[in-house]
Design a protein around this motif. Structure first.
Motif, PDB file in Angstrom:
ATOM      1  N   LEU A   1       0.829  -1.200   0.000  1.00 30.12           N
ATOM      2  CA  LEU A   1       0.000   0.000   0.000  1.00 30.12           C
ATOM      3  C   LEU A   1       0.865   1.253   0.000  1.00 30.12           C
ATOM      4  N   ALA A   2       1.938   1.250   0.751  1.00 29.92           N
ATOM      5  CA  ALA A   2       2.857   2.394   0.766  1.00 29.92           C
ATOM      6  C   ALA A   2       3.475   2.592  -0.613  1.00 29.92           C
ATOM      7  N   GLN A   3       3.840   1.493  -1.278  1.00 30.23           N
ATOM      8  CA  GLN A   3       4.422   1.578  -2.619  1.00 30.23           C
ATOM      9  C   GLN A   3       3.395   2.120  -3.614  1.00 30.23           C
ATOM     10  N   VAL A   4       2.157   1.686  -3.506  1.00 28.77           N
ATOM     11  CA  VAL A   4       1.098   2.169  -4.400  1.00 28.77           C
ATOM     12  C   VAL A   4       0.890   3.667  -4.203  1.00 28.77           C
ATOM     13  N   ARG A   5       0.834   4.092  -2.953  1.00 28.33           N
ATOM     14  CA  ARG A   5       0.628   5.518  -2.685  1.00 28.33           C
ATOM     15  C   ARG A   5       1.790   6.347  -3.194  1.00 28.33           C
ATOM     16  N   THR A   6       3.006   5.866  -3.012  1.00 31.55           N
ATOM     17  CA  THR A   6       4.183   6.572  -3.526  1.00 31.55           C
ATOM     18  C   THR A   6       4.115   6.662  -5.051  1.00 31.55           C
TER      19      THR A   6
END
Length: 95
Positions: A28-33
């Motif tokens: 999820l952090a990678q998607v948001r980034t």
């Protein structure tokens, strides 16, 4: 004995779910980034496209000079470009 086996299964499943939770949080952090980076890229593209359009419009509206006389610059004729692409003050050629 059944209680100990059941407790062991519950503990193992909790561990699996904790690992999955960690993996999903990372994803999820990678998607948001990635989405944030795409938003920045989109804003930059829009700004550059706007600047290029302004530069083209400015260059097209500026008269040229030939022998000290102001002349209207006519864009190079490209395939698919019709006579209505000519500046408004230039009449279409007769065929």
């Amino acid at each position: 004995m059944l209680d100990a086996e059941l407790l062991e299964r519950i503990t193992a499943r909790r561990s699996e779910l904790d690992d999955l939770d960690e993996q999903l949080a990372t994803q999820l952090a990678q998607v948001r980034t990635g989405r944030d980076e795409l938003a920045v890229a989109e804003r930059i593209l829009e700004r550059i496209t706007g600047q290029l359009a302004e530069e083209r419009a400015s260059a097209e509206s500026m008269p040229g000079q030939v022998g000290g006389q102001a002349v209207t610059l006519i864009p190079h004729r490209a395939p698919g470009v019709e006579e209505d692409a000519l500046p408004w003050d230039r009449p279409p050629s007769r065929r």
